[in-house]
Structures are given as structure tokens and as C-alpha cells.
Design a protein around this motif. Structure first.
Motif, PDB file in Angstrom:
ATOM      1  N   ASN A   1      48.423  27.050  72.691  1.00 30.08           N
ATOM      2  CA  ASN A   1      47.262  27.456  71.890  1.00 30.08           C
ATOM      3  C   ASN A   1      46.454  26.271  71.362  1.00 30.08           C
ATOM      4  O   ASN A   1      45.448  26.459  70.680  1.00 30.08           O
ATOM      5  CB  ASN A   1      47.686  28.361  70.728  1.00 30.08           C
ATOM      6  CG  ASN A   1      48.653  27.694  69.772  1.00 30.08           C
ATOM      7  OD1 ASN A   1      48.909  26.494  69.860  1.00 30.08           O
ATOM      8  ND2 ASN A   1      49.217  28.463  68.861  1.00 30.08           N
TER       9      ASN A   1
ATOM     10  N   THR B   1      42.370  24.777  73.918  1.00 28.87           N
ATOM     11  CA  THR B   1      40.914  24.834  73.709  1.00 28.87           C
ATOM     12  C   THR B   1      40.443  23.717  72.795  1.00 28.87           C
ATOM     13  O   THR B   1      39.457  23.027  73.094  1.00 28.87           O
ATOM     14  CB  THR B   1      40.519  26.201  73.135  1.00 28.87           C
ATOM     15  OG1 THR B   1      40.833  27.219  74.090  1.00 28.87           O
ATOM     16  CG2 THR B   1      39.030  26.252  72.824  1.00 28.87           C
TER      17      THR B   1
ATOM     18  N   THR C   1      44.879  37.120  76.418  1.00 29.91           N
ATOM     19  CA  THR C   1      44.431  37.111  75.030  1.00 29.91           C
ATOM     20  C   THR C   1      43.830  35.738  74.735  1.00 29.91           C
ATOM     21  O   THR C   1      44.471  34.710  75.014  1.00 29.91           O
ATOM     22  CB  THR C   1      45.594  37.384  74.056  1.00 29.91           C
ATOM     23  OG1 THR C   1      46.623  36.410  74.268  1.00 29.91           O
ATOM     24  CG2 THR C   1      46.169  38.768  74.291  1.00 29.91           C
TER      25      THR C   1
ATOM     26  N   GLU D   1      43.528  34.050  72.110  1.00 31.14           N
ATOM     27  CA  GLU D   1      44.304  33.258  71.164  1.00 31.14           C
ATOM     28  C   GLU D   1      45.443  32.503  71.823  1.00 31.14           C
ATOM     29  O   GLU D   1      45.912  31.481  71.298  1.00 31.14           O
ATOM     30  CB  GLU D   1      44.857  34.148  70.048  1.00 31.14           C
ATOM     31  CG  GLU D   1      43.801  34.764  69.137  1.00 31.14           C
ATOM     32  CD  GLU D   1      43.052  35.919  69.789  1.00 31.14           C
ATOM     33  OE1 GLU D   1      41.982  36.302  69.265  1.00 31.14           O
ATOM     34  OE2 GLU D   1      43.534  36.451  70.818  1.00 31.14           O
ATOM     35  N   SER D   2      45.917  32.976  72.988  1.00 33.64           N
ATOM     36  CA  SER D   2      47.045  32.307  73.651  1.00 33.64           C
ATOM     37  C   SER D   2      46.694  30.896  74.092  1.00 33.64           C
ATOM     38  O   SER D   2      47.571  30.042  74.229  1.00 33.64           O
ATOM     39  CB  SER D   2      47.528  33.130  74.853  1.00 33.64           C
ATOM     40  OG  SER D   2      46.515  33.215  75.851  1.00 33.64           O
TER      41      SER D   2
ATOM     42  N   GLY E   1      44.136  29.273  72.401  1.00 34.94           N
ATOM     43  CA  GLY E   1      43.396  28.735  71.263  1.00 34.94           C
ATOM     44  C   GLY E   1      41.924  29.069  71.258  1.00 34.94           C
ATOM     45  O   GLY E   1      41.154  28.464  70.504  1.00 34.94           O
ATOM     46  N   ASN E   2      41.504  30.040  72.053  1.00 35.50           N
ATOM     47  CA  ASN E   2      40.103  30.435  72.096  1.00 35.50           C
ATOM     48  C   ASN E   2      39.917  31.700  71.268  1.00 35.50           C
ATOM     49  O   ASN E   2      40.860  32.174  70.632  1.00 35.50           O
ATOM     50  CB  ASN E   2      39.654  30.650  73.552  1.00 35.50           C
ATOM     51  CG  ASN E   2      38.180  30.340  73.760  1.00 35.50           C
ATOM     52  OD1 ASN E   2      37.370  30.460  72.854  1.00 35.50           O
ATOM     53  ND2 ASN E   2      37.837  29.947  74.975  1.00 35.50           N
ATOM     54  N   LYS E   3      38.733  32.283  71.280  1.00 36.50           N
ATOM     55  CA  LYS E   3      38.498  33.501  70.520  1.00 36.50           C
ATOM     56  C   LYS E   3      37.475  34.374  71.226  1.00 36.50           C
ATOM     57  O   LYS E   3      36.627  33.895  71.986  1.00 36.50           O
ATOM     58  CB  LYS E   3      38.028  33.196  69.100  1.00 36.50           C
ATOM     59  CG  LYS E   3      36.708  32.459  69.025  1.00 36.50           C
ATOM     60  CD  LYS E   3      36.330  32.155  67.580  1.00 36.50           C
ATOM     61  CE  LYS E   3      34.992  31.424  67.491  1.00 36.50           C
ATOM     62  NZ  LYS E   3      34.609  31.133  66.096  1.00 36.50           N
ATOM     63  N   GLN E   4      37.565  35.665  70.949  1.00 37.24           N
ATOM     64  CA  GLN E   4      36.600  36.628  71.491  1.00 37.24           C
ATOM     65  C   GLN E   4      35.279  36.486  70.748  1.00 37.24           C
ATOM     66  O   GLN E   4      35.252  36.280  69.537  1.00 37.24           O
ATOM     67  CB  GLN E   4      37.142  38.044  71.309  1.00 37.24           C
ATOM     68  CG  GLN E   4      36.261  39.129  71.887  1.00 37.24           C
ATOM     69  CD  GLN E   4      36.760  40.518  71.527  1.00 37.24           C
ATOM     70  OE1 GLN E   4      36.369  41.069  70.518  1.00 37.24           O
ATOM     71  NE2 GLN E   4      37.647  41.047  72.364  1.00 37.24           N
TER      72      GLN E   4
END
Length: 541
Positions: free
Chosen positions: A267, A270, A318, A320-321, A323-326
Motif C-alpha cells: 500500500n 502509489t 481495491t 487501497e491495496s 495506496g490509491n483511492k477511488q
């Protein structure tokens, strides 16, 4: 789970990218981050090639790395010298790294035309260099340069080079697609042939991206049983770049059942990708898989509606796995789902049939048809959202501004002066200021007028200023098009950053809009923070 060792060459091969330049200090900072990520090997550079790399190997000894081992890189010894008297090999030993990697020619055309020696002598160079280094280092790797092209041109000779390296004691034989022209089926078949000829050898892979197959070829090589993958963060490297570790690592670890990094480190990928691009002074590639800003961004209304119910509908992992985000974007393609999602982000829980939602969606589509871009300028959108709801306070009104450009013969640059009339509450401020260009002058004049009322505006810094010229169809214009400009301004204070937008036929007016939004957003943001703090204090009491 099987383990694949990751060998990062960002500090050496990555710096051969035409737009990447790293100082010794830059390399130290990146090496620390790579160690934090859990990379197994960090190739620090070629100590014989330049002072920057020599200093790196001296300085890195002062740092206690937890996971990574540092590797020094060089070539086989010169044809007219012995290993003992070769300055390149001795510089590798002087670097005092636990790992040494040397490359040797395995394509006969390179032996004859680049080294200008015989095929037999090149075999001696490979064997003698590795045999000389073997007892003096902990781990020894051989990069078989141009191996796949060499194998296709002269199979027996390319294999003979590998066999000499293996006999001399190389721990890993790294098969290099140096020109990046090998397609996946060729690479797979060649690896199988190597394994038949050298069943006891440990193999690595080093690919370039000239056919945009570097990541795919690396993954196929792992499936074939190789134990070491070489690559760079963000795929930096010569010509089209090296294999991108930011794509290889999550594919191996999340999809193929291999262990590359400690379980709790993936994580960080990113943030480290962005860190390396910042140090290299390059913009992050937004559409980069896994770690790019757009990797989990959704724009179309149908997509947004689906991911709100179940992110798996349009997200393969996902965010977050790694270290990113939607992210949910706003544009003329937006539907009610986009508006509802963004409103919820800002604390408004609205119903899809709420007239406000339809009104905002209509306004958003109309503004974007004029050229406004809210995908990037989320601060301007948040202001638009709150203004439509009647929740945004009007901090000031710019009633009039005038900008003068004066050019005297003896001056190198024109002098810019802005005069503004700004109303704050019932008070009118009329002031002027100069600046380096018209936008800076306008900014200075606005601040001069407003800071007596809002001292916090002194904290705001303009961090980036982007202008795009584009054409918008205008039915009343005989030419059929008219040029507009979109200005994006990134601002920041000691806590955060935000982006605002302005659009006009006039670049000064577009800048004015974006600048006004930037100052308004700072005041709006501070008010929100004060309110949140007050609510928390009341709850605690």
C-alpha cells in the motif's frame, strides 16, 4: 506463495531517460524510499562512469537500510586488460557493495562491431570478469545484454555466453531484452530453451518497453520460472523506458500468487511512485495503471452508479491495496450519481429527485460546454456546489479591475500594474499594485485590498498556473470557431492544496476567475475547519 526478488534499477537505468536527472542527494532519498517499500536490490549506478554515482556509494554506507541490498553495476573488463588491472572492475570492488552486477555482450553483432573483438575473446571476458569478482562479493549477477536478439541471431553463441557466466559463478543469469523488440511468444519459447540448456541456473529478466511489452514479458518470464525481475519505478529508462515495477509488483502479488514485497508494504506503492516523480521533477502520469491518479477515477454516470453499489463493477482491485483511492469525476458526462457522490463527500446527503441535484447537473453541463473543467478543479466545484445550495458566504465582490502594461525602451520587461475596486461587506477598497506580469499584479492588488480583512490570505501561495487554448463552436461567428482559454491555478497553504478554474476569450479574465475562486476557497476552507473544530469541542463538553 513463491518469492520473486525485485531488482530496482531506477537510480541507474532510470536515469538514462532523456528527461531524468538525479543528484547524489536525490538518489539517496529514492533509495531510502525503495528500502521502505521492501525492494530486495537497489542498483545504485555505475561507479566508473561518473562522480555522482561514486559519491552515492560512499554516502549510502551512512544509512541503515532495513530491506534492500545495494548493487554496483559495471561491464566485463576491457579486451586489452586483465581483470586485475581493469579500472571498471576495480571501481566495483571499491564501491564495497554486497552485490555486484556486470553486463556482457551476448549478441555476436555487438561483439564484432561494438567491442571489436572476436567471439572467443568475448567468452573469455565474461568468464574472467565474473571469476575475478566471485570470491570478493556476496552476490554476483550477470546481465546478458541483448540476449534475446542474440539468441535469435546466433542461438549457440548466446547460450555459450550464458554457460561461461554460469561456470564462473554468477548467482543469477539475467536475460535482457535490451532493444525491447521481443514479443511475448518469442520470449517464452527462448526462456524454455535456456532452461533446457542450463537447468540448474537461476534466471532473471530485464526488459525494455520499445514494443510496449516490457511488463507483459516480465510477467511471462516469472510464469516460466525466473527468480529475479529487474525494472524501474514508473518505467523510467532509455528510449521508451524499462519494465515498470509499479505495474509488475501488484500484478505478481495480487493476481499471480507471488510474494514480491512484505505483505504490509504494497500500500506504499502509489505514494512512492509519486515521490520518485517529484524528485525527478516530472509530472506523474495520471493514467498509469495501479498508481496513477486516474487509475480508479470514474466519469460516466453509468459507471458511477454501478461503483456506488459495488466497486468491483468497474475496479479490478481495491485501490487501497496499492495506496490509491477511488475518485468520482464531474463533467458533461456526469449523471445524478456523480452529483450525489460528490455532495456526500462534502457532507450533503441528497436524494436523487432533489431539484437541487437536477439544477446543479444542468449548470455543470452548461459550464463544461463552455470549457470549464471541474475534473481537475475540484475546489471550484465545491464552491459551485455550496453556492447553489446557498451555503457559501460571499467574502468579497470584485467590482472593477484595470490592468496596465507599460514598456519603456530601457526596461527589459514590461511593467504590469493592476487597479482594483473590491467591496467587503459595506466597505469599498480601491487600491493598486504592480507585479511580474498582469496576473501577478492582479493577485497582488487583490491581496493588498483583502488582507486587512482576511489576514489568512497571506498564507496562500500560487503553486502552478496552466493555460490551455481551445476552440468552442460559436454559431454567430463566420469563422465557425473562436478561441477560448482555460486557466487552472493550483494554490496552497501550510495544510493543503487546491485547484480552481476560469474560462474566457480573454486570458486575464480567465485568470481573474480562477484567482478569485482560489482566494474564496481559502476563506471557505478555513471557515469549515473552524466550524468542525467548534462542533468537536461542543461534543467533548
Amino acid at each position: 506463495m513463491k518469492t520473486v526478488k525485485i531488482y530496482d534499477t531506477t537510480l541507474r537505468d532510470g536515469t538514462q531517460s532523456e528527461d531524468v536527472h538525479l543528484s547524489t542527494e536525490d538518489k539517496i532519498r529514492i533509495a531510502q524510499k525503495l528500502d521502505e517499500l521492501g525492494i530486495h536490490y537497489i542498483e545504485g549506478g555505475w561507479p566508473a562512469s561518473n562522480p555522482t554515482d561514486q559519491r552515492f556509494f560512499q554516502e549510502i554506507k551512512n544509512y541503515d537500510l532495513k530491506n534492500a541490498q545495494i548493487s554496483a553495476f559495471g561491464s566485463t573488463h576491457l579486451a586489452k586488460k586483465s581483470p586485475k588491472n581493469d579500472p571498471n572492475l576495480n571501481s566495483l570492488l571499491q564501491a564495497r557493495t554486497p552485490v555486484v552486477t556486470i553486463f556482457g555482450k551476448t549478441w555476436d553483432i555487438h561483439v564484432r562491431e561494438a567491442l571489436r573483438t572476436t567471439l572467443e575473446r568475448n567468452l573469455e571476458l565474461i568468464y574472467n570478469s565474473l571469476a575475478y569478482l566471485r570470491p570478493k562479493v556476496k552476490e554476483l549477477f550477470f546481465d546478458a545484454e541483448h540476449f534475446f536478439d542474440g539468441f535469435k541471431a546466433n542461438r549457440d553463441y548466446a547460450l555459450a555466453c550464458l554457460k561461461k557466466a554460469f561456470e564462473a559463478g554468477a548467482d543469477v543469469l539475467v536475460l535482457c531484452d535490451t532493444n525491447g523488440g521481443t514479443i511475448c511468444s518469442e520470449l517464452s519459447a527462448i526462456i524454455e530453451q535456456v532452461q533446457k540448456e542450463l537447468p540448474e541456473a537461476s534466471l532473471g529478466i530485464h526488459t525494455h518497453n520499445d514494443s510496449e511489452l516490457a511488463v507483459a514479458n516480465s510477467l511471462i518470464a516469472v510464469e516460466k520460472g525466473i527468480v529475479q525481475v529487474q525494472g524501474t519505478i514508473n518505467g523510467y529508462g532509455e528510449r521508451c523506458g524499462n519494465a515498470n515495477l509499479c505495474s509488475i509488483i501488484p500484478n505478481l502479488q495480487l493476481k499471480m500468487g507471488y510474494t514480491c514485497l512484505p505483505e504490509d508494504k504494497l500500500n506504499l506503492l502509489t505514494s512512492i511512485s509519486h515521490f520518485v516523480s517529484e524528485v525527478a521533477n516530472l509530472p506523474s502520469f495520471h493514467r498509469q495503471p495501479f498508481v496513477g491518479k486516474s487509475a480508479f477515477a470514474h466519469k460516466g454516470g453509468v459507471h458511477v452508479s454501478a461503483v456506488r453499489r459495488n466497486p468491483k463493477t468497474y475496479e479490478h482491485i481495491t485501490p487501497e491495496s496499492v495506496g490509491n483511492k477511488q475518485r468520482i469525476l464531474l463533467s458533461d458526462l456526469a449523471g445524478q450519481s456523480n452529483i450525489l457522490f460528490k455532495a456526500r463527500q462534502y457532507g450533503f446527503h441528497l436524494d436523487k429527485d432533489d431539484p437541487f441535484v437536477l439544477d446543479l447537473l444542468s449548470r455543470l453541463k452548461d459550464l463544461e460546454s463552455q470549457g470549464y473543467e471541474y475534473t481537475a478543479a475540484e475546489a471550484s466545484f465545491e464552491l459551485l456546489l455550496n453556492r447553489t445550495l446557498g451555503r457559501a458566504r460571499r467574502y468579497f465582490t470584485l467590482e472593477e479591475f484595470r490592468i496596465l502594461e507599460t514598456k519603456r525602451v530601457e526596461d527589459r520587461e514590461p511593467i504590469s500594474e493592476a487597479t482594483v475596486r473590491v467591496r467587503v461587506g459595506g466597505m469599498l477598497e480601491h487600491t493598486a499594485a504592480t507585479g511580474k506580469g498582469p496576473v501577478n499584479a492582479l493577485d497582488n492588488a487583490l491581496r493588498k485590498a483583502l488582507e486587512k480583512f482576511y489576514p489568512a490570505l497571506s498564507e496562500v501561495e500560487l503553486l502552478d498556473f496552466k493555460v490551455r487554448v481551445f476552440s468552442v463552436l460559436t454559431h454567430g461567428d463566420l469563422s465557425g470557431t473562436a478561441s477560448r482559454v482555460r486557466v487552472l491555478i493550483e494554490s496552497g497553504d501550510h495544510q493543503s492544496r487546491w485547484i480552481t478554474v476560469g474560462v474566457s476569450y480573454n486570458i486575464i479574465e480567465a485568470s481573474r476567475q480562477a484567482l478569485e475562486d482560489a482566494l474564496n476557497y481559502k476563506l471557505f476552507k478555513d471557515d469549515k475547519e473552524k466550524l468542525t473544530k467548534a462542533i468537536i469541542e461542543v461534543k467533548e463538553k
